[in-house]
Design an enzyme around this catalytic site. Structure first.
Site, PDB file in Angstrom:
ATOM      1  N   HIS A   1      -0.712  -4.100   2.574  1.00  0.00           N
ATOM      2  CA  HIS A   1      -0.805  -5.063   1.471  1.00  0.00           C
ATOM      3  C   HIS A   1      -1.619  -6.275   1.904  1.00  0.00           C
ATOM      4  O   HIS A   1      -1.574  -6.671   3.065  1.00  0.00           O
ATOM      5  CB  HIS A   1       0.586  -5.543   1.046  1.00  0.00           C
ATOM      6  CG  HIS A   1       1.514  -4.430   0.692  1.00  0.00           C
ATOM      7  ND1 HIS A   1       1.315  -3.597  -0.376  1.00  0.00           N
ATOM      8  CD2 HIS A   1       2.646  -4.000   1.284  1.00  0.00           C
ATOM      9  CE1 HIS A   1       2.293  -2.714  -0.428  1.00  0.00           C
ATOM     10  NE2 HIS A   1       3.114  -2.932   0.570  1.00  0.00           N
TER      11      HIS A   1
ATOM     12  N   GLU B   1       6.887  -8.034   2.495  1.00  0.00           N
ATOM     13  CA  GLU B   1       8.080  -7.284   2.134  1.00  0.00           C
ATOM     14  C   GLU B   1       8.906  -6.994   3.373  1.00  0.00           C
ATOM     15  O   GLU B   1       8.425  -7.164   4.493  1.00  0.00           O
ATOM     16  CB  GLU B   1       7.701  -5.956   1.447  1.00  0.00           C
ATOM     17  CG  GLU B   1       7.003  -4.969   2.362  1.00  0.00           C
ATOM     18  CD  GLU B   1       6.417  -3.771   1.612  1.00  0.00           C
ATOM     19  OE1 GLU B   1       6.026  -3.924   0.445  1.00  0.00           O
ATOM     20  OE2 GLU B   1       6.348  -2.689   2.205  1.00  0.00           O
TER      21      GLU B   1
ATOM     22  N   HIS C   1       2.057   0.561   7.054  1.00  0.00           N
ATOM     23  CA  HIS C   1       3.438   1.035   6.963  1.00  0.00           C
ATOM     24  C   HIS C   1       3.564   2.222   6.025  1.00  0.00           C
ATOM     25  O   HIS C   1       2.767   2.378   5.103  1.00  0.00           O
ATOM     26  CB  HIS C   1       4.366  -0.088   6.505  1.00  0.00           C
ATOM     27  CG  HIS C   1       4.016  -0.645   5.156  1.00  0.00           C
ATOM     28  ND1 HIS C   1       2.952  -1.479   4.953  1.00  0.00           N
ATOM     29  CD2 HIS C   1       4.597  -0.479   3.937  1.00  0.00           C
ATOM     30  CE1 HIS C   1       2.898  -1.809   3.676  1.00  0.00           C
ATOM     31  NE2 HIS C   1       3.873  -1.209   3.029  1.00  0.00           N
TER      32      HIS C   1
ATOM     33  N   ARG D   1      -4.153   1.936  -0.144  1.00  0.00           N
ATOM     34  CA  ARG D   1      -3.814   3.203   0.493  1.00  0.00           C
ATOM     35  C   ARG D   1      -4.787   3.445   1.641  1.00  0.00           C
ATOM     36  O   ARG D   1      -6.002   3.493   1.430  1.00  0.00           O
ATOM     37  CB  ARG D   1      -3.882   4.325  -0.549  1.00  0.00           C
ATOM     38  CG  ARG D   1      -3.153   5.574  -0.149  1.00  0.00           C
ATOM     39  CD  ARG D   1      -3.163   6.620  -1.267  1.00  0.00           C
ATOM     40  NE  ARG D   1      -2.243   6.299  -2.338  1.00  0.00           N
ATOM     41  CZ  ARG D   1      -2.596   6.197  -3.621  1.00  0.00           C
ATOM     42  NH1 ARG D   1      -3.828   6.401  -4.005  1.00  0.00           N
ATOM     43  NH2 ARG D   1      -1.694   5.900  -4.525  1.00  0.00           N
TER      44      ARG D   1
HETATM   45 ZN    ZN Z   1       4.659  -1.727   1.082  1.00  0.00          ZN
END
Ligand code: ZN
Length: 312
Positions: free
Chosen positions: A97, A115, A172, A192
């Site tokens: 991200h 996150e 991740h 991605r």
């Molecule tokens: Zn994520």
């Protein structure tokens, strides 16, 4: 006393989703491909509804705009956080991200995404993808451009109760058989990096090569700094698992009775195990609620595990 805000989750269907959200969390939702439960969300792709009380029927995004007294002095244009439960039956694609600065420029003013994950359940000998093995940005670009995936990907063993912070720029991915609770910034921007060369409807899904190379942190954070165990925390206390510049996240393991003062602007709470009560209202695994501003003392009882968060 102010009312607690209980929320109706929003569910997503995903090719990698399963039935654990139905089977293990008891959510009444159709389909065998349920990937995500957005338990506390005001995002445009999933806006939760209040299920009881004075604000019954209102969306969380509406409350944020029209009843801001519930959230105290905390001011931001959008509700800042999002809590999800993710059930990965299959491996998820490997992702990264952007941070707020990159997202603001390249993603139309969106928030970036910080996150963190709490492992609710996983297989024995399970692993998670976190970080990567490139030492320099040149090596990173070469590994991505030339598909050197086995060298690039870093997998780390996990067990139930592990907690990990995923800063923007951290590679991740969740592996199949893992159930997590994610506390995150209110954003849906994901790049991605690699999708295991899988096909979706006969075609590979889009890979964001340029953005990935732009935003991935090099070198990755050490393995030892990436995962913490939350086993053996003292019961009946509010334990801070992380405090970063976007949120703080807590674990509460109730066994009997406890109380604490809600001193934050507001608090997002998800029950991830067991049953109990909060100030006389019944709680069970899978419930999600917000404790509003200036609520005061919170009395908990029963035998249950909660994950809570508050914006920074
Ligand atoms: Zn994520």
């Amino acid at each position: 006393m102010k009312e607690l805000l209980f929320l109706e989750p929003v569910f997503t269907h995903n090719i990698w989703g399963g039935t654990n959200l139905k089977d293990k969390f008891g959510y009444n939702v159709e389909g065998n491909d349920i990937g995500e439960c957005w338990g506390i969300s005001a995002h445009e792709h999933g806006d939760c509804t209040v299920v009881s009380g004075e604000h019954k029927g209102k969306k969380l995004s509406e409350l944020w705009k029209e009843n801001h007294e519930l959230f105290g002095e905390y001011n931001s244009e959008r509700f800042p956080l999002l809590t999800k439960i993710i059930d990965a039956k299959d491996d998820l694609s490997i992702q990264v991200h952007p941070d707020d600065a990159y997202a603001a420029i390249h993603e139309n003013g969106s928030y970036g995404k910080m996150e963190c994950w709490y492992i609710l359940d996983c297989k024995e000998d399970a692993t998670i993808v976190i970080g990567h093995n490139a030492k320099t940005r040149e090596e990173l670009a070469d590994m991505i451009n030339n598909g050197r995936w086995s060298e690039f990907i870093r997998e780390i063993p996990i067990k139930k109760g592990d907690f990990m912070q995923i800063d923007p720029g951290t590679v991740h991915a969740i592996k199949g058989g893992t159930l997590i609770l994610e506390s995150q910034q209110n954003s849906d921007i994901t790049y991605r990096v690699y999708d295991y060369d899988r096909l979706s409807n006969g075609k590979p899904r889009e890979i964001h090569v340029k953005q990935s190379i732009d935003v991935i942190n090099v070198p990755a954070k050490d393995v030892a700094d990436s995962i913490v165990s939350t086993d053996n925390l003292e019961k009946n206390a509010l334990h801070q698992l992380i405090s970063c510049d976007r949120y703080s996240v807590f674990k509460i393991d109730v066994d009997g009775k406890m109380d604490f003062e809600q001193t934050y602007p507001f608090m997002l709470v998800s029950i991830v195990e067991g049953t109990g009560e909060i100030d006389g209202t019944q709680l069970k695994k899978g419930d999600h609620l917000i404790i509003p501003f200036n609520y005061g003392k919170v009395c908990l009882s029963g035998k249950m595990v909660m994950i809570a968060s508050t914006p920074a």
